[in-house]
Design a protein around this motif. Sequence first.
Motif, PDB file in Angstrom:
ATOM      1  N   ALA A  71       0.837  -1.205   0.000  1.00 16.38           N
ATOM      2  CA  ALA A  71       0.000   0.000   0.000  1.00 16.38           C
ATOM      3  C   ALA A  71       0.873   1.258   0.000  1.00 16.38           C
ATOM      4  N   ALA A  72       1.929   1.257   0.796  1.00 17.34           N
ATOM      5  CA  ALA A  72       2.824   2.419   0.839  1.00 17.34           C
ATOM      6  C   ALA A  72       3.550   2.594  -0.490  1.00 17.34           C
ATOM      7  N   GLY A  73       3.951   1.495  -1.102  1.00 21.72           N
ATOM      8  CA  GLY A  73       4.608   1.573  -2.401  1.00 21.72           C
ATOM      9  C   GLY A  73       3.680   2.103  -3.482  1.00 21.72           C
ATOM     10  N   ALA A  74       2.438   1.655  -3.478  1.00 20.99           N
ATOM     11  CA  ALA A  74       1.469   2.157  -4.448  1.00 20.99           C
ATOM     12  C   ALA A  74       1.217   3.644  -4.244  1.00 20.99           C
ATOM     13  N   ALA A  75       1.140   4.073  -2.982  1.00 17.40           N
ATOM     14  CA  ALA A  75       0.938   5.496  -2.693  1.00 17.40           C
ATOM     15  C   ALA A  75       2.141   6.316  -3.145  1.00 17.40           C
ATOM     16  N   ALA A  76       3.347   5.798  -2.950  1.00 12.54           N
ATOM     17  CA  ALA A  76       4.550   6.511  -3.385  1.00 12.54           C
ATOM     18  C   ALA A  76       4.580   6.637  -4.903  1.00 12.54           C
ATOM     19  N   LEU A  77       4.206   5.578  -5.601  1.00  9.93           N
ATOM     20  CA  LEU A  77       4.157   5.647  -7.068  1.00  9.93           C
ATOM     21  C   LEU A  77       3.105   6.645  -7.542  1.00  9.93           C
ATOM     22  N   ALA A  78       1.958   6.662  -6.897  1.00 10.81           N
ATOM     23  CA  ALA A  78       0.909   7.614  -7.273  1.00 10.81           C
ATOM     24  C   ALA A  78       1.355   9.050  -7.011  1.00 10.81           C
ATOM     25  N   ALA A  79       2.023   9.267  -5.879  1.00  9.51           N
ATOM     26  CA  ALA A  79       2.512  10.610  -5.556  1.00  9.51           C
ATOM     27  C   ALA A  79       3.554  11.066  -6.570  1.00  9.51           C
ATOM     28  N   ARG A  80       4.396  10.149  -6.972  1.00  9.99           N
ATOM     29  CA  ARG A  80       5.421  10.495  -7.974  1.00  9.99           C
ATOM     30  C   ARG A  80       4.783  10.766  -9.321  1.00  9.99           C
TER      31      ARG A  80
END
Length: 75
Positions: free
Chosen positions: A63-72
């Motif tokens: 979930a944190a990785g998906a959020a980081a990718l979305a933020a980027r």
Amino acid sequence: MRGDRVFAYGAAVGLAADLLLADPRRGHPVAAFGRTAARVERALWRDDRAWGALHAAVCAGGAAGAAALAARAVR
């Protein structure tokens, strides 16, 4: 722009989007996370604390990785 203004604008846009779009009938992100977490649990479950920690790390890390990718992606 100050952080409190950014938060206020983001909250206003989020509220407006929620009022206009509402919750999707199919493909809700929280339901998708629950189904994915259940699949991971079926694959990793053992009666052991370390396996439980691995399950939590995979789910939270995903979930944190998906959020980081979305933020980027939105930068």
